[in-house]
Scaffold this active site. Structure first.
Site, PDB file in Angstrom:
ATOM      1  N   LYS A 233      14.328  -6.967 -40.013  1.00  9.36           N
ATOM      2  CA  LYS A 233      13.306  -6.140 -40.653  1.00  9.36           C
ATOM      3  C   LYS A 233      12.482  -5.486 -39.549  1.00  9.36           C
ATOM      4  CE  LYS A 233      14.309  -9.296 -43.999  1.00  9.36           C
ATOM      5  NZ  LYS A 233      15.246 -10.397 -43.824  1.00  9.36           N
ATOM      6  N   ASP A 238       6.503   6.293 -34.509  1.00 11.06           N
ATOM      7  CA  ASP A 238       6.234   7.080 -33.303  1.00 11.06           C
ATOM      8  C   ASP A 238       6.525   6.309 -32.020  1.00 11.06           C
ATOM      9  OD1 ASP A 238       5.481   9.286 -34.792  1.00 11.06           O
ATOM     10  OD2 ASP A 238       3.356   8.746 -34.812  1.00 11.06           O
ATOM     11  N   LYS A 411       9.087 -16.733 -42.920  1.00  3.68           N
ATOM     12  CA  LYS A 411       9.873 -17.536 -41.969  1.00  3.68           C
ATOM     13  C   LYS A 411       9.056 -17.661 -40.689  1.00  3.68           C
ATOM     14  CE  LYS A 411      12.944 -14.501 -44.212  1.00  3.68           C
ATOM     15  NZ  LYS A 411      13.921 -15.223 -44.869  1.00  3.68           N
TER      16      LYS A 411
END
Length: 491
Positions: A233, A238, A411
């Site tokens: 993930k 930018d 997690k």
């Protein structure tokens, strides 16, 4: 054996007298193969038993999910691109070598291990914010997209349909139309519904580049394992701001509402500072590997990110092709280094015997070890398998808490309130052996204090497992847990 004989005789049409001989020959060849590849003992015996009982089905399953190859062509591409990647990371390690001296003594060995095998070094000067409300996080994503000036890079396991996840899609289209360079990299299996929807076509029409990672291709299973997944993930804005953690691009109000476990409970971090460039570099590498139109790793060096805060941190990526087994070594080392407290939050708990023994040893030497898992789980087999560890862990002094406020998806490892490992990694063998994962290791007491506060909020919504009551559970539950545990090497 009668069933096996019937199948062989019916399918292949030869005399049943040859069935035991053919069966023994298949088992022997498979046994030789297992010895040649030196699999973990538990995994090897599990597969060997399956092939003995159901040879045809067992061999077929082993071809599908038994090994860890991503395919010869993709492996060659990764090896080729890794040469250029290695030059960049070596320069990075030299550039930030002095920052390791700023680490507390207890963090230096872990940091050095995490950067081994061509990993990222620890860097100083980072600002790290912890975010825990999924809907607010999605709105933050939209705000980041609306304010982006140059580029937006998104890499996720799941992009689900519906709710505010669709609003993120609309914001990304608007950003691309105003000239922001947008790239989206999603796992083929995790985001299969998204890829079947109208969004990919709308994205490409708006100028957004979309790549499907590790596509499942019928007919190529013999060359590529079907269940290797891109579980990372990463959201880079930018080249200077990064979001990472446990949350996929999903609206918890609409995601898997039929699973009966409540809403997914996640956490993410927003990072500004030099460590952001490490996540950007990992995205660039993954994008180059998974995009079939790219043949070479073109990023010459990671973008410069100015110091924004006081936190020491390092990006920590892992996968079954490169940096193999480094994740296992880091987790094992973190557990063994704990001196006072160790707290783990994970939705899926299925470690091997080595990690179980490390947890038990930590508790036995006086470390307060706490494991927080969901009370209800969307994977029934994993839930039963994880419970087979409870008795041994609690007998060693490990505290187990079952969260009942939804499916706890965060997690994290918190070590002695001084070091945190936070990201996409589940405490199971799939994350350890099969998935491409991403984590942030933070060596900062202020961030650890915020993570500890979050953990306390989870414990306030959890039931502690009573060792005495657990020992009195029905015998049939023990058998079911232990039977599920036999499958854990294959999960």
């Amino acid at each position: 054996m009668n069933i096996i004989a019937f199948i062989f005789g019916s399918v292949f049409g030869f005399s049943l007298i040859w069935v035991p001989i053919v069966h023994a020959f298949i088992v022997l060849l498979f046994g030789i193969h297992l010895v040649s590849v030196r699999r973990p003992v538990g995994v090897a015996f599990a597969w060997f038993l399956i092939v003995i009982l159901v040879p045809i089905l067992g061999i077929a399953l082993y071809v599908l999910i038994g090994e860890r190859p991503v395919g010869r062509k993709l492996t060659r591409k990764i090896v080729r691109m890794n040469r250029e990647y290695e030059k960049i990371t070596e320069t990075m390690r030299q550039q930030f070598a002095a920052d390791r001296q700023k680490l507390p003594v207890e963090g230096r060995a872990l940091s050095l291990l995490a950067e081994s095998k061509n990993g990222s070094p620890v860097v100083a000067g980072n600002k790290i914010e912890l975010h825990t409300n999924s809907l607010k996080i999605l709105q933050n994503f939209i705000d980041e997209i609306n304010n982006a000036k140059k580029s937006l890079h998104l890499e996720f396991y799941i992009w689900a349909l519906g709710g505010d996840a669709d609003r993120v899609c609309e914001a990304l289209i608007a950003a691309s139309q105003r000239g922001v360079a947008c790239r989206v990299l999603l796992d083929s299996l995790g985001s299969k519904d998204w890829f079947k929807s109208s969004w990919p076509a709308r994205f490409r029409k708006a100028g957004i580049e979309v790549t499907e990672a590790l596509p499942i291709q019928i007919g190529r299973f013999q060359f590529r394992r079907a269940d290797l997944r891109l579980h990372r993930k990463i959201f880079v804005i930018d080249g200077a701001v990064v979001w990472t953690g446990s949350m996929n691009l999903v609206d918890p109000r609409t995601f898997k509402q039929d699973s009966g476990v409540g809403e997914w409970v996640d956490a993410m971090v927003r990072i500004e500072g030099p460590v952001a460039s490490q996540f950007e570099l990992t995205f660039a590498f993954d994008w180059s590997v998974d995009n079939p139109n790219i043949t070479n790793f073109k990023d010459r060096e990671p973008p410069a990110s100015p110091h924004e805060g006081a936190a020491l941190a390092q990006e920590f990526s892992s996968g079954p092709v490169y940096r193999d087994d480094i994740l296992y070594q880091v987790l094992l080392s973190a557990i063994m280094d704990a001196r006072e407290e160790l707290t783990i939050t994970t939705p899926y708990f299925g470690p091997d015997d080595g990690l179980i023994q490390a947890l038990m040893a930590a508790a036995a030497r006086g470390v307060k070890v706490t494991l927080i898992v969901p009370k209800l789980n969307d994977s029934t087999l994993v839930a039963w398998s994880s419970k087979s560890f409870y008795e041994d862990l609690m007998n060693s002094g490990v505290i187990i808490a079952e969260f009942h406020g939804g499916l706890l998806h965060t997690k994290s490892l918190l070590i002695d309130k001084r070091i945190a490992i936070f990201g996409s990694v589940n405490f199971d063998q799939r994350s350890l052996r099969l998935n491409f994962e991403i984590s942030l290791i933070v060596y900062n007491v202020d961030f650890c204090a915020k993570l500890e506060k979050l953990i306390e909020s989870y414990l306030a919504q959890a039931d502690y497992v009573d060792p005495k009551a657990w020992a009195k559970r029905p015998t049939w539950r023990r058998y079911l847990e232990n039977a599920a545990h036999l499958t854990s090497p294959l999960l």
